[in-house]
Write a protein that holds these residues in place. Structure first.
Motif, PDB file in Angstrom:
ATOM      1  N   GLY A 167      13.120  13.422   1.384  1.00  0.00           N
ATOM      2  CA  GLY A 167      13.313  12.550   2.538  1.00  0.00           C
ATOM      3  C   GLY A 167      12.097  12.510   3.439  1.00  0.00           C
ATOM      4  N   ILE A 168      11.474  13.659   3.643  1.00  0.00           N
ATOM      5  CA  ILE A 168      10.284  13.727   4.498  1.00  0.00           C
ATOM      6  C   ILE A 168       9.100  13.051   3.807  1.00  0.00           C
ATOM      7  N   LYS A 169       8.948  13.299   2.513  1.00  0.00           N
ATOM      8  CA  LYS A 169       7.849  12.674   1.767  1.00  0.00           C
ATOM      9  C   LYS A 169       7.954  11.154   1.833  1.00  0.00           C
ATOM     10  N   TRP A 170       9.172  10.635   1.727  1.00  0.00           N
ATOM     11  CA  TRP A 170       9.354   9.173   1.837  1.00  0.00           C
ATOM     12  C   TRP A 170       8.856   8.657   3.179  1.00  0.00           C
ATOM     13  N   GLN A 171       9.145   9.382   4.268  1.00  0.00           N
ATOM     14  CA  GLN A 171       8.714   8.935   5.587  1.00  0.00           C
ATOM     15  C   GLN A 171       7.195   8.843   5.689  1.00  0.00           C
ATOM     16  N   HIS A 260      -1.556  -3.709  18.125  1.00  0.00           N
ATOM     17  CA  HIS A 260      -2.334  -3.697  16.891  1.00  0.00           C
ATOM     18  C   HIS A 260      -1.418  -3.238  15.760  1.00  0.00           C
ATOM     19  N   LEU A 261      -1.172  -4.123  14.800  1.00  0.00           N
ATOM     20  CA  LEU A 261      -0.354  -3.798  13.637  1.00  0.00           C
ATOM     21  C   LEU A 261      -1.293  -3.391  12.506  1.00  0.00           C
ATOM     22  N   LEU A 262      -1.218  -2.119  12.143  1.00  0.00           N
ATOM     23  CA  LEU A 262      -2.146  -1.555  11.170  1.00  0.00           C
ATOM     24  C   LEU A 262      -1.500  -1.512   9.787  1.00  0.00           C
ATOM     25  N   PRO A 263      -2.301  -1.669   8.734  1.00  0.00           N
ATOM     26  CA  PRO A 263      -1.742  -1.727   7.374  1.00  0.00           C
ATOM     27  C   PRO A 263      -1.379  -0.335   6.842  1.00  0.00           C
ATOM     28  N   THR A 264      -0.355   0.257   7.446  1.00  0.00           N
ATOM     29  CA  THR A 264       0.083   1.590   7.069  1.00  0.00           C
ATOM     30  C   THR A 264       1.543   1.758   7.435  1.00  0.00           C
ATOM     31  N   GLY A 265       2.072   2.992   7.339  1.00  0.00           N
ATOM     32  CA  GLY A 265       3.487   3.224   7.534  1.00  0.00           C
ATOM     33  C   GLY A 265       3.825   3.956   8.809  1.00  0.00           C
ATOM     34  N   HIS A 266       4.900   4.745   8.755  1.00  0.00           N
ATOM     35  CA  HIS A 266       5.469   5.398   9.936  1.00  0.00           C
ATOM     36  C   HIS A 266       4.505   6.396  10.564  1.00  0.00           C
ATOM     37  N   PHE A 267       3.798   7.158   9.738  1.00  0.00           N
ATOM     38  CA  PHE A 267       2.847   8.152  10.241  1.00  0.00           C
ATOM     39  C   PHE A 267       1.432   7.603  10.122  1.00  0.00           C
ATOM     40  N   ALA A 268       1.131   6.674  11.008  1.00  0.00           N
ATOM     41  CA  ALA A 268      -0.127   5.931  10.926  1.00  0.00           C
ATOM     42  C   ALA A 268      -1.354   6.820  11.063  1.00  0.00           C
ATOM     43  N   LEU A 269      -1.235   7.948  11.756  1.00  0.00           N
ATOM     44  CA  LEU A 269      -2.393   8.821  11.933  1.00  0.00           C
ATOM     45  C   LEU A 269      -2.867   9.439  10.628  1.00  0.00           C
TER      46      LEU A 269
END
Length: 288
Positions: A167-171, A260-269
């Protein structure tokens, strides 16, 4: 002394040990970084050095997360109101009287509760997939919303899986074009801490209480309208937990908000720390 050097400290607040990372000159303008679920201040490990040459940067682990104390759910009331109160007293213990907020996931309702209580202390807000609008709730909220509506063994079961390694890996990896950009150290670190005794009850209590944050959305939005606090959204555009509509919604109440909408997911950092660090530096230099 290297201002970007990170110090790893803890302070006792209301009898609980709160771990935090700190860097930068003590008299520099302050930024308070508030993490989300299921992580900790570890999520800011790459961002802090990018800001510490100009700012005093402080990133605590919420109670029950990371290296902070984790009293059982029978010993502490794990609600967002209680975590916000504890964070409020933490800021006073470490001498934060004015600060910009960086809010992500759980850090958003905690930080925005601080802003409601002390609007004069908040100089600006950076939200990175930190939601304050119903439009921001993605499809991944189906199971948590069922639990919020009625807490039963049946509604708890799928939510328990959210804190599993899978579940965490999916996030961390959902929505990424190239998952190899994310170090497995990040999700394995979180999963190990989430696997500790007592975490199932702590996290279920917090998710069950998340509806209290929905109840405050109108108050958060009124705060935005009345304060016109400078706000920067650096949002993972492919997040299925807090979707881009939640980022764009800030401009309804804060017309000058920068999104700013960045091309990434929940953990953008994990993939865009340098980009986000540059956006924050430019934004705060202009707005604060």
């Amino acid at each position: 002394m290297d201002a970007a050097q990170i110090h790893y400290r803890s302070v006792t607040v209301d009898g609980q040990e709160i771990f935090y990372r700190e860097a930068g000159a003590p008299d520099a303008p302050a930024i308070l970084l508030l993490h989300g679920f299921p992580t900790s201040s570890h999520m800011f490990r790459d961002l802090i050095p990018l800001l510490a040459d100009r700012y005093r940067v402080i990133a605590p682990d919420h109670l029950g997360f990371g290296y902070s104390s984790a009293p059982s759910a029978k010993e502490f009331s794990y609600t967002f109101a209680d975590l916000a109160d504890l964070t409020d007293r933490f800021t006073e213990r470490v001498g934060l009287t004015r600060y910009a907020l960086y809010i992500q996931d759980y850090g958003a309702p905690i930080g925005l509760r601080l802003a409601l209580k002390h609007p004069e202390r908040v100089t600006a807000i950076v939200t990175q997939n930190g939601n304050a609008y119903t439009e921001g709730l993605g499809e991944a909220w189906a199971a948590p919303l069922a639990l919020i509506a009625e807490r039963t063994p049946e509604t708890e079961a799928p939510v328990r899986e959210i804190r599993s390694l899978d579940g965490i890996k999916w996030q961390y990896l959902h929505g990424l074009v190239d998952p190899s950009l994310v170090s497995p150290d990040a999700y394995h670190h979180d999963a190990a801490l989430m696997a500790r005794d007592g975490q199932a009850e702590i996290q279920l209590d917090l998710i069950a209480d998340y509806g209290s944050n929905f109840d405050l959305y109108p108050a958060f939005q009124e705060y935005f309208r009345t304060s016109q606090v400078p706000l920067l959204a650096t949002w993972g555009a492919h997040d299925e937990i807090f979707v881009p509509a939640g980022a764009l919604a800030f401009q309804r109440d804060l017309p000058e908000a920068e999104v700013h909408l960045l091309p990434t997911g929940h953990f953008a950092l994990e993939t865009h720390a340098r980009r986000i660090g540059a956006l924050i530096g430019d934004f705060l230099a202009r707005k604060v």
